[in-house]
Motif scaffolding. Structure first.
Motif, PDB file in Angstrom:
ATOM      1  N   GLY A 211      88.090 -13.306  23.667  1.00 43.03           N
ATOM      2  CA  GLY A 211      88.344 -12.806  25.033  1.00 43.03           C
ATOM      3  C   GLY A 211      87.224 -12.048  25.597  1.00 43.03           C
ATOM      4  O   GLY A 211      86.716 -12.099  26.783  1.00 43.03           O
ATOM      5  N   TRP A 212      86.450 -11.019  24.842  1.00 40.15           N
ATOM      6  CA  TRP A 212      85.323 -10.429  25.486  1.00 40.15           C
ATOM      7  C   TRP A 212      84.503 -11.461  25.722  1.00 40.15           C
ATOM      8  O   TRP A 212      83.417 -11.266  26.782  1.00 40.15           O
ATOM      9  N   GLY A 213      83.869 -12.560  24.703  1.00 47.59           N
ATOM     10  CA  GLY A 213      82.951 -13.447  25.209  1.00 47.59           C
ATOM     11  C   GLY A 213      83.306 -14.293  26.114  1.00 47.59           C
ATOM     12  O   GLY A 213      82.238 -14.531  27.071  1.00 47.59           O
ATOM     13  N   THR A 214      84.651 -14.525  26.491  1.00 49.57           N
ATOM     14  CA  THR A 214      85.073 -15.468  27.709  1.00 49.57           C
ATOM     15  C   THR A 214      84.936 -14.718  28.750  1.00 49.57           C
ATOM     16  O   THR A 214      84.381 -15.064  30.053  1.00 49.57           O
ATOM     17  N   SER A 215      85.284 -13.233  28.863  1.00 53.17           N
ATOM     18  CA  SER A 215      85.190 -12.515  30.030  1.00 53.17           C
ATOM     19  C   SER A 215      83.752 -12.427  30.624  1.00 53.17           C
ATOM     20  O   SER A 215      83.567 -11.898  31.907  1.00 53.17           O
ATOM     21  N   LEU A 216      82.798 -12.414  29.735  1.00 54.06           N
ATOM     22  CA  LEU A 216      81.360 -12.497  30.389  1.00 54.06           C
ATOM     23  C   LEU A 216      81.070 -13.713  31.518  1.00 54.06           C
ATOM     24  O   LEU A 216      80.050 -13.342  32.359  1.00 54.06           O
ATOM     25  N   PHE A 217      81.745 -14.877  31.387  1.00 53.66           N
ATOM     26  CA  PHE A 217      81.538 -15.805  32.285  1.00 53.66           C
ATOM     27  C   PHE A 217      82.549 -15.661  33.449  1.00 53.66           C
ATOM     28  O   PHE A 217      82.379 -16.379  34.263  1.00 53.66           O
ATOM     29  N   GLY A 220      83.177 -14.155  38.970  1.00 53.80           N
ATOM     30  CA  GLY A 220      83.497 -14.518  40.480  1.00 53.80           C
ATOM     31  C   GLY A 220      82.474 -15.233  41.159  1.00 53.80           C
ATOM     32  O   GLY A 220      82.422 -15.464  42.341  1.00 53.80           O
ATOM     33  N   GLN A 221      81.324 -15.475  40.556  1.00 54.29           N
ATOM     34  CA  GLN A 221      80.007 -16.084  41.129  1.00 54.29           C
ATOM     35  C   GLN A 221      80.224 -17.689  41.134  1.00 54.29           C
ATOM     36  O   GLN A 221      80.440 -18.155  39.804  1.00 54.29           O
ATOM     37  N   VAL A 222      80.177 -18.648  42.232  1.00 55.33           N
ATOM     38  CA  VAL A 222      80.186 -19.974  42.179  1.00 55.33           C
ATOM     39  C   VAL A 222      78.915 -20.314  41.266  1.00 55.33           C
ATOM     40  O   VAL A 222      79.148 -21.254  40.565  1.00 55.33           O
ATOM     41  N   ASN A 223      77.870 -19.850  41.438  1.00 49.81           N
ATOM     42  CA  ASN A 223      76.626 -20.272  40.459  1.00 49.81           C
ATOM     43  C   ASN A 223      76.915 -20.283  38.964  1.00 49.81           C
ATOM     44  O   ASN A 223      76.583 -21.308  38.228  1.00 49.81           O
ATOM     45  N   MET A 224      77.425 -19.153  38.760  1.00 51.12           N
ATOM     46  CA  MET A 224      78.132 -19.065  37.136  1.00 51.12           C
ATOM     47  C   MET A 224      78.882 -20.008  36.770  1.00 51.12           C
ATOM     48  O   MET A 224      78.883 -20.764  35.785  1.00 51.12           O
TER      49      MET A 224
END
Length: 243
Positions: A211-217, A220-224
């Protein structure tokens, strides 16, 4: 042989029951001074039934007196309720054993070694029991006993062996109790703590890490999101090419 063993058993019973009575109800109190202050008479709810049972026990033995004894003492004990009804009541259960006894021993079972039948046997057993009771009172009553909590027990080997119940409790503790406790502690430390708790804790920690690793992505930014999408496409194309 049969009557000899029966007589020996009766004499042993007379001795240890007399010893029990003397040590329990006679002589100085052996519970110690601290416990003596808490002793008191039993309430009537216990005393009255015991008195009734004591009265019945005086005559209870006459319920199953053999006919030979009843006829011999009819003039002297005619007022007592002599009867063999209990013996006949149990005949459906005991008849097989009685038949084996008659076949193996025969009339000798009813003949005393000094002559006579059941009446002589009754007199012999009564006198022998009375002598054993008197001897037990003299032997046990003369001994000085200390409170059980202060009694160090016998010092010589054989009496100490018997006093400690053949060390059966110690043997049972060494062979059964301690190995079971050791196995239980091992199961607790290894299976319960390491295997079961370890698996549960690993599952929880892995879910938290994922969950922590997924939360890094999740910025809310489109380029990410476009970057992650591009990586996903490259992974799919790479798998299609190389696999």
């Amino acid at each position: 042989m049969y009557w000899g063993l029966a007589l020996l058993t009766a004499l042993l019973t007379a001795f240890y029951m007399t010893r029990l009575m003397v040590m329990t109800f006679h002589g100085a109190n052996r519970t110690g001074k601290a416990a003596s202050s808490h002793l008191h008479e039993a309430p009537n709810v216990m005393t009255v039934p015991l008195v009734v049972l004591a009265g019945l026990s005086v005559f209870g033995g006459w319920i199953n007196v053999p006919d030979a004894l009843g006829e011999s003492f009819a003039g002297l004990w005619g007022a007592l309720p002599m009867s063999e009804w209990l013996h006949h009541w149990l005949e459906p259960v005991t008849h097989t054993a009685a038949e084996i006894q008659v076949a193996g021993i025969g009339e000798a079972a009813y003949v005393a070694p000094v002559g006579g039948g059941e009446v002589v046997w009754a007199l012999i057993s009564t006198v022998a029991a009375a002598l054993i009771v008197a001897a037990a009172v003299m032997v046990v009553g003369r001994r000085k006993y200390v409170p059980a909590a202060e009694d160090p027990g016998p010092q010589s080997a054989l009496p100490r062996f018997v006093y400690n119940k053949w060390y059966f409790d110690e043997l049972y503790d060494a062979v059964v109790v301690r190995p079971v406790l050791a196995l239980s502690r091992w199961c607790w430390r290894v299976i319960d703590t390491v295997v079961i708790d370890g698996f549960v804790n690993f599952t929880g920690n892995f879910a938290r890490l994922a969950g922590w690793g997924t939360s890094l992505f999740q910025t809310g930014q489109v380029n990410m999101y476009a970057f992650v999408l591009t990586l996903g496409v490259l992974c799919v194309l790479g798998a299609a090419v190389f696999l």
